[in-house]
Enzyme design. Structure first.
Site, mmCIF file in Angstrom:
data_model
loop_
_atom_site.group_PDB
_atom_site.id
_atom_site.type_symbol
_atom_site.label_atom_id
_atom_site.label_comp_id
_atom_site.label_asym_id
_atom_site.label_seq_id
_atom_site.Cartn_x
_atom_site.Cartn_y
_atom_site.Cartn_z
ATOM 1 C CG ASP A 43 -2.010 -1.032 1.092
ATOM 2 O OD1 ASP A 43 -2.074 -1.667 0.016
ATOM 3 O OD2 ASP A 43 -2.785 -1.213 2.053
ATOM 4 C CB ALA A 44 3.891 2.130 1.962
ATOM 5 C CE1 TYR A 46 -2.289 2.114 -7.089
ATOM 6 C CE2 TYR A 46 -3.157 3.288 -5.177
ATOM 7 C CZ TYR A 46 -3.256 2.920 -6.514
ATOM 8 O OH TYR A 46 -4.314 3.363 -7.265
ATOM 9 C CG ASP A 47 -0.941 5.007 -0.282
ATOM 10 O OD1 ASP A 47 -1.800 4.747 -1.149
ATOM 11 O OD2 ASP A 47 -1.096 4.765 0.929
ATOM 12 C CG LEU A 93 -14.543 7.769 3.556
ATOM 13 C CD1 LEU A 93 -14.501 6.721 4.664
ATOM 14 C CD2 LEU A 93 -15.548 8.847 3.913
ATOM 15 C CD GLU A 125 -20.432 3.832 10.452
ATOM 16 O OE1 GLU A 125 -19.905 3.401 9.414
ATOM 17 O OE2 GLU A 125 -21.506 4.438 10.462
ATOM 18 C CE LYS A 127 -11.455 3.616 4.972
ATOM 19 N NZ LYS A 127 -10.804 2.558 4.204
ATOM 20 C CG ASP A 129 -8.492 -3.392 4.433
ATOM 21 O OD1 ASP A 129 -8.889 -2.665 3.496
ATOM 22 O OD2 ASP A 129 -7.322 -3.764 4.547
ATOM 23 N NE ARG A 148 -14.628 2.641 -4.518
ATOM 24 C CZ ARG A 148 -13.761 3.367 -3.829
ATOM 25 N NH1 ARG A 148 -14.196 4.272 -2.994
ATOM 26 N NH2 ARG A 148 -12.479 3.172 -3.954
ATOM 27 C CE1 TYR A 235 -20.029 1.988 3.724
ATOM 28 C CE2 TYR A 235 -19.060 0.078 4.810
ATOM 29 C CZ TYR A 235 -19.144 0.928 3.719
ATOM 30 O OH TYR A 235 -18.343 0.720 2.645
ATOM 31 C CE LYS A 323 -7.229 4.442 5.585
ATOM 32 N NZ LYS A 323 -6.148 4.314 4.638
ATOM 33 C CB CYS A 417 8.889 -35.807 2.810
ATOM 34 S SG CYS A 417 7.659 -35.634 4.117
ATOM 35 C CB CYS A 420 7.770 -40.037 5.271
ATOM 36 S SG CYS A 420 7.506 -39.396 3.612
ATOM 37 C CB CYS A 435 5.772 -35.484 0.764
ATOM 38 S SG CYS A 435 5.905 -37.186 1.323
ATOM 39 C CB CYS A 441 3.964 -39.196 4.162
ATOM 40 S SG CYS A 441 4.431 -37.629 4.939
HETATM 41 S S1 IVH Z 1 -18.610 5.381 4.307
HETATM 42 C C1 IVH Z 1 -19.101 8.721 1.278
HETATM 43 N N1 IVH Z 1 -18.187 3.712 6.276
HETATM 44 O O1 IVH Z 1 -13.810 2.892 3.002
HETATM 45 C C2 IVH Z 1 -18.901 7.713 2.343
HETATM 46 N N2 IVH Z 1 -16.852 3.505 4.307
HETATM 47 O O2 IVH Z 1 -12.245 5.103 1.771
HETATM 48 C C3 IVH Z 1 -18.189 6.520 1.850
HETATM 49 N N3 IVH Z 1 -15.282 1.644 4.371
HETATM 50 O O3 IVH Z 1 -15.192 2.843 -0.233
HETATM 51 C C4 IVH Z 1 -18.069 5.357 2.664
HETATM 52 N N4 IVH Z 1 -15.811 0.929 6.385
HETATM 53 O O4 IVH Z 1 -15.100 0.668 1.084
HETATM 54 C C5 IVH Z 1 -17.817 4.099 5.036
HETATM 55 N N5 IVH Z 1 -17.913 2.280 8.084
HETATM 56 C C6 IVH Z 1 -17.576 2.665 6.855
HETATM 57 C C7 IVH Z 1 -16.581 2.006 6.124
HETATM 58 C C8 IVH Z 1 -16.248 2.462 4.852
HETATM 59 C C9 IVH Z 1 -15.046 0.731 5.316
HETATM 60 C C10 IVH Z 1 -14.584 1.725 3.087
HETATM 61 C C11 IVH Z 1 -15.488 1.758 1.892
HETATM 62 C C12 IVH Z 1 -15.179 3.037 1.153
HETATM 63 C C13 IVH Z 1 -13.817 3.330 1.659
HETATM 64 C C14 IVH Z 1 -13.581 4.813 1.609
#
Ligand code: IVH
Length: 689
Positions: A43-44, A46-47, A93, A125, A127, A129, A148, A235, A323, A417, A420, A435, A441
């Site tokens: 992820d890092a 990519y970011d 987000l 809430e 988040k 993954d 999505r 959610y 995060k 192996c 065995c 094996c 075995c």
């Molecule tokens: S709300 C406009 N609530 O996070 C509001 N997203 O980075 C959009 N996700 O695509 C989403 N838990 O896949 C919301 N409790 C939560 C979430 C959540 C995970 C994910 C979701 C979204 C991504 C946004």
């Protein structure tokens, strides 16, 4: 590799070239991540690419490309699914990493709404993954579901979503039309168990639960999705013909009342100052949760304020994802152990000096296979960087080369192996070394026995790993049938340390209760390579009973035989699976073990749905593109009515259902005089509304 020169040093020409390269590179990695569920970058990493793209664009706004990654959210839908447009876009987000970021988020809300002393209530809430989905309900019925995708439109995965237990198909008292959004995910344990079975079968494993959930939802065959352990937390609301609540908290309560699962850790926060404590509390619970989370989403509770705040770019102004810090640590690799699985697969496992990674003490990490060890060049004695970030199994991210001992040597993967001493060989094109010891075995034998009694096979209580090992060492347990011979040893068992009367009685009772298992579980329990739960179900449904299956499998050993053709024609059973089955039955020791077992157990034949449908007991083939339903949905309906669905037309076919652009199958059916139905005719005869 990407240019790493500072952005300030780039000429306009160089910047344009760099943006072009970044667009292509990021698109490539998006594809690997979203479509093939096989990310090549962390992820890092990519970011870092995304950030570099963004900072070059900030300096040269006139160079922003049509196809710039900053203009897209996620990736365009893959081929294979039809597309569904979301009623309102599915966005992402903004992130916060520190209390100051959250404070700035609150300040921005106040500025935007012109608030002074009003209290801001939030809902926090976890988040999850996973993979976000958009569920459309019309007149209280679930009608469509999509991924999505690129935010505007996603893939139509309705049939797959219908297999999720957490997804209510009907909502009482819902608005005429409403979109409900949530996250599909897989629990940590379930993910580990699945991957382990996949690794043993020599198949590709998933990098993390998120990719697993994505891969499982994007199966073209809904039966595969059905067999995957997926869950859903709801959610959010998308488009709605009317909005039934005034706050996000009420919305979560409404979702629960409709039968959705809402994350139980979700909480309404009285003031914005409560967020930091909530963040810390969830962070402390994170490691012990049954699923992966990577932060907390804070949403402003009042919906009227949410509406006024709206969106900026791709993210709402009223919500933020705070995060958790990445969980990394370094430690020393003490040794690499080789474990032998049920099918003989040799799996390497790193044993390290115990280290705390984000609240969990870690001392083992999987190394997957010998190629992985070579690729990372991990050597015994190395100092390694460990990570648990969105991944359940700790992974070795890299080796700290500066700390490597001068005399260190690459790891030599064993070719014998460890259990065995038989040769362990690697078939061409496979990543797994196996094996060849088979039944001699001890590791394979005990693992096979464990599989036979496991929860998702015959589900024997009171026969855990240690008991099996003990009975194996006593020589009382060598094959599944031996379990049913244990009653003869009841007295001896009762006299053994650690057993006692009650455990023996429970064991005997358990044995009695398992003499008539479901046929599909029985097939799965045999532990044939590549025959997992889903394939076992397909076989049980097709062959109905053990005697019929056994006979047909023996006949199928002859290439070109009718039985072999029949096996190959079962929808979902590909050539390599067919080959595995035939090989299993060609081995006399396997057949002997099966027949031995059949003296004690009688698997329950699969009942054909006693339906008066014209499709009951008939063999049905679908061809061409269906317009009103997906192929998996149509096949499932035919099967519900008692039909056998196969892939190819033969003289045994009773019906061919023809969609648009049907090819050679239609011609073959005409030639053989097979009854052909249009999609509409099928629907009406199958009683589909
Ligand atoms: S709300 C406009 N609530 O996070 C509001 N997203 O980075 C959009 N996700 O695509 C989403 N838990 O896949 C919301 N409790 C939560 C979430 C959540 C995970 C994910 C979701 C979204 C991504 C946004």
């Amino acid at each position: 590799m990407t240019d790493t020169r500072p952005v300030e040093a780039l000429t306009e020409e160089e910047a344009a070239a760099e943006l072009a390269r970044l667009a292509a590179e990021i698109a490539h990695h998006d594809k690997l991540y979203h479509e093939q569920d096989a990310p090549a970058l962390s992820d890092a990493e990519y970011d870092a690419l995304v950030r570099r793209n963004r900072s070059i664009e900030a300096r040269f706004p006139e160079l922003i490309r049509e196809d710039s990654p900053s203009r897209r959210v996620g990736t365009a839908p893959a081929e294979g699914f039809s597309k569904l447009k979301h009623g309102v876009p599915m966005l992402s987000l903004d992130n916060a990493f520190a209390p100051e970021d959250f404070a700035e988020f609150c300040a921005r809300i106040r500025r935007f709404l012109g608030l002074k002393d009003d209290v801001l209530h939030f809902v926090g809430e976890p988040k999850i993954d996973g993979l976000s989905v958009n569920l459309t309900y019309e007149n209280g019925r679930f009608t469509r579901g999509a991924t999505r995708g690129d935010g505007a439109e996603g893939e139509d995965i309705t049939a797959n979503l219908k297999t999720l237990r957490d997804l209510p198909l009907r909502l009482k008292g819902a608005p005429d039309r409403i979109e409900i959004r949530g996250e599909v995910f897989c629990g940590k344990q379930e993910f580990l168990a699945f991957n382990q079975a996949e690794a043993e079968a020599g198949r590709r494993i998933y990098a993390n639960p998120r990719n697993f959930a994505a891969g499982s939802l994007r199966q073209l065959d809904a039966k595969i999705t059905a067999a995957r352990p997926l869950k859903l937390f709801a959610y959010a609301m998308g488009a709605a013909s009317s909005v039934p609540v005034a706050s996000h908290w009420e919305w979560l309560k409404q979702l629960e009342a409709w039968g959705f699962s809402v994350n139980p850790l979700s909480q309404r926060l009285e003031t914005e100052a409560d967020a930091a404590a909530f963040q810390a509390r969830v962070g402390a619970e994170r490691a012990g949760l049954a699923y992966d989370i990577d932060g907390v989403v804070y949403k402003l509770d009042r919906l009227d304020w949410q509406t006024r705040l709206g969106f900026v770019g791709r993210a709402p102004r009223w919500a933020i994802a705070w995060k958790f810090p990445a969980e990394q640590a370094t430690t020393r690799l003490l040794r690499i152990e080789i474990q032998v699985g049920r099918t003989g697969a040799l799996t390497p496992r790193a044993v390290m000096e115990p280290v705390n990674v984000g609240g969990v003490v870690v001392q083992h990490a999987t190394l997957h296979n010998e190629d992985e060890i070579a690729r990372k060049d991990v050597r015994v004695g190395d100092t390694v960087v460990l990570q648990r970030a969105g991944d359940v199994i700790p992974q070795i991210v890299s080796v700290v080369l500066e700390k490597r001992a001068e005399d260190s040597t690459p790891f030599a993967f064993p070719t014998l192996c460890p259990a065995c001493n038989s040769h362990a060989v690697r078939a061409e094109g496979e990543v797994v070394r196996r094996c060849t010891g088979g039944l001699i075995c001890p590791a394979q034998t005990t693992q096979r026995l464990q599989h036979f009694v496991a929860r998702n096979t015959l589900d024997f209580e009171g026969l855990g790993e240690e008991r099996i090992q003990e009975l194996f060492e006593l020589g009382w347990l060598r094959s599944p049938a031996d379990i049913f011979r244990l009653p003869d040893r009841a007295a001896e068992l009762g006299a053994r340390e650690g057993w006692g009367e009650t455990s023996v009685r429970n064991l005997l009772r358990g044995i009695e209760a398992r003499r008539a298992p479901a046929f599909d579980r029985f097939i799965f329990a045999l532990g044939i390579r590549r025959i997992g739960e889903a394939n076992a179900k397909l076989l049980a449904r097709h062959y109905h009973s053990l005697p019929e299956w056994r006979e047909k499998m023996l006949a199928a050993r002859i290439i070109g035989s009718e039985a072999r053709e029949e096996l190959g024609s079962i929808q979902g059973i590909g050539p390599s699976i067919a080959q595995e089955l035939v090989e299993f039955f060609a081995e006399p020791r396997n057949l002997a073990a099966l027949d031995d077992l059949a003296q004690f157990v009688t698997p329950q034949p699969v009942e054909i749905a006693a339906s008066d449908s014209p499709f009951a007991g008939k063999t049905v083939v679908f061809t061409g593109t269906l317009e009103t339903m997906t192929r998996p949905e149509a096949e499932a309906q035919a099967e519900r009515l008692g039909a056998k669905v196969t892939k190819s037309v033969s003289k045994k076919t009773d019906f061919l259902i023809v969609g648009a652009d049907a090819g050679s199958k239609a011609a073959k059916a005409a030639e053989l005089g097979v009854t052909t139905l249009t999609e509409a005719e099928f629907r009406s005869q199958a009683n589909m509304a």
